[in-house]
Design a protein around this motif. Structure first.
Motif, PDB file in Angstrom:
ATOM      1  N   ARG A   1       0.817  -1.218   0.000  1.00  0.00           N
ATOM      2  CA  ARG A   1       0.000   0.000   0.000  1.00  0.00           C
ATOM      3  C   ARG A   1       0.855   1.274   0.000  1.00  0.00           C
ATOM      4  NH1 ARG A   1      -4.861  -0.184   4.122  1.00  0.00           N
ATOM      5  NH2 ARG A   1      -3.271  -0.172   5.729  1.00  0.00           N
TER       6      ARG A   1
ATOM      7  N   VAL B   1      -7.635  -6.060  -0.143  1.00  0.00           N
ATOM      8  CA  VAL B   1      -6.498  -5.134  -0.066  1.00  0.00           C
ATOM      9  C   VAL B   1      -5.739  -5.115  -1.392  1.00  0.00           C
ATOM     10  CG1 VAL B   1      -4.236  -4.803   1.027  1.00  0.00           C
ATOM     11  CG2 VAL B   1      -6.241  -5.214   2.442  1.00  0.00           C
TER      12      VAL B   1
ATOM     13  N   HIS C   1      -9.828  -1.437   5.218  1.00  0.00           N
ATOM     14  CA  HIS C   1      -8.707  -0.514   5.463  1.00  0.00           C
ATOM     15  C   HIS C   1      -8.504  -0.348   6.970  1.00  0.00           C
ATOM     16  CE1 HIS C   1      -7.975   0.408   1.355  1.00  0.00           C
ATOM     17  NE2 HIS C   1      -9.217   0.796   1.138  1.00  0.00           N
TER      18      HIS C   1
END
Lengths: 171, 267
Positions: free
Chosen positions: B34, B149, B170
């Motif tokens: 991320r 994700v 999240h």
């Protein structure tokens, strides 16, 4: 399969973003059938210089349940077990587009899918887009009139004063 | 070397550290996916500051650290505070609070030093139980979080387009990372925990053939680096935290030199 064609700046991409609720609508409204599942791909595939996912894992992330080599279009099966950051730009773009087409989305929205593709990969993309999708819908926005007229069953041209029906070779 | 590893005196710290050395790199791989690895350092600083604050208020360090880091993780999700600027502020706030609270309380000063140095040998049953709890949470939630994700990374508009509650996963991942960093910071020290989040993931992102092997490889790299550092710190009578960071940096240099010696592949 609906194509939307027109010069730059006429709002084609903005229309797609409005359908996927990613931009503000100032006037008018968009009605989506309740429960309609959407898949949307931006103009530019998201790519990082180091990303240790295989092609198969990318498809899994997109929601493709079983990425079996025999159901993949020609040329994509060998990419399944390779890391996506070690694919060429064109290979990655084809796999990325297939990842949206192979999901169970009812409507797939593609924004300029031929951007950055060389002639060989563009031809491969046309074959992929022409595959039967079991009655599920697709809306493609592009300035590539030839692509749209070959793969779309209906083509609309965006003009200043609205949309005009244009002929396609696919009918 | 084996005598050091199996000394009954260090059994609890060894086990606790092993658990974290296996788990933190996995969370690190997800943070790197991320592009949020710097958030780990911010969360570690918040955990450190809130452990000290808890101590000053009579709350056990493990509770204080976890609450502080979880609070940071939750705020990060709800404010959509992503990017280096947000994490930079998190690091500065945590660092400032840690040292100020440490300087003004007697116990706090010791703890602040332990957190900075990373004194794993004092880890006890509380830290081991916290580590086991983290392991159970990871086993339960990570398999469910993995696909959303990854999808959010490569198809960022999917959730908005289909009106899915993306904030749930999240938040889930942010809280898991925050919890891991809190327990990791208390057990392995601030920089030791951060190094375990960053370095094994960095190494395996370059070498692993797939995402599955990235997670496995990061975990194994973390465990190998940890065991090496544990023995070296004891045998050479050195503080554990800097030794762990040093060993992991050594592994990084090794990988870097291997990468440079490898012939370039043309597709």
């Amino acid at each position: 399969m609906l194509g939307l064609w027109g010069p730059n700046g006429t709002g084609k991409s903005t229309l797609l973003k409005a359908i996927v609720r990613s931009t503000r609508i100032f006037s008018g409204h968009i009605e989506l059938q309740p429960g309609l599942k959407l898949a949307y791909l931006d103009q530019q595939p998201l790519r990082r210089s180091v990303m240790p996912l295989t092609g198969r894992e990318l498809l899994w992330a997109a929601g493709v349940q079983a990425a079996r080599p025999e159901v993949l279009p020609d040329g994509l099966a060998p990419l399944l077990n390779r890391r996506i950051d070690r694919l060429s730009g064109g290979q990655y773009q084809l796999l990325w587009i297939w990842s949206a087409l192979a999901t169970d989305a009812d409507l797939v929205l593609l924004d300029e899918p031929t951007n950055h593709l060389d002639p060989a990969n563009r031809a491969a993309l046309i074959e992929i887009l022409a595959l039967e999708r079991n009655g599920r819908g697709m809306l493609i926005v592009s300035h590539d009139h030839d692509l749209l007229s070959r793969v779309c069953s209906r083509l609309l041209e965006v003009r200043d004063r609205g949309l005009i029906e244009a002929p396609t070779t696919r009918g | 070397m084996t005598e050091t590893l199996f000394d009954p005196l260090f059994r609890l710290p060894l086990l606790t550290g092993l658990l974290l050395a296996g788990l933190l790199p996995m969370l690190g791989a997800l943070a790197m996916l991320r592009e949020e690895w710097l958030a780990a350092l911010g969360l570690a600083h918040l955990a450190s500051a809130s452990a000290l604050l808890g101590q000053a208020l009579g709350v056990p360090a493990v509770v204080g650290a976890t609450l502080g880091a979880l609070g940071g993780g939750a705020i990060k999700t709800f404010l959509s505070a992503r990017g280096n600027i947000a994490y930079g502020f998190m690091i500065l706030a945590g660092w400032s609070a840690t040292l100020l609270i440490g300087a003004n309380t007697a116990l706090g000063e010791q703890l602040a030093q332990a957190l900075v140095e990373g004194q794993i040998y004092f880890a006890g049953l509380t830290e081991l139980i916290a580590g086991l709890l983290l392991l159970a949470l990871c086993i339960r939630t990570l398999p469910r979080l993995m696909q959303p994700v990854l999808r959010a990374r490569f198809f960022p508009r999917y959730e908005t387009a289909n009106q899915l509650p993306a904030w749930r996963w999240h938040l889930g991942l942010d809280l898991l990372t925050a919890g891991g960093l809190a327990i990791g910071t208390l057990t392995l020290g601030l920089m030791g925990a951060f190094a375990l989040v960053l370095i094994p993931a960095w190494i395996t992102f370059r070498l692993a053939p797939s995402w599955r092997w990235t997670l496995i490889g990061a975990s194994l790299t973390g465990v190998a680096g940890y065991l090496l550092a544990f023995v070296a710190a004891l045998e050479l009578d050195q503080p554990f935290g800097p030794m762990l960071v040093g060993v992991l940096l050594g592994m990084t240099l090794l990988v870097r030199s291997l990468e440079r010696s490898r012939p370039m592949q043309l597709d």
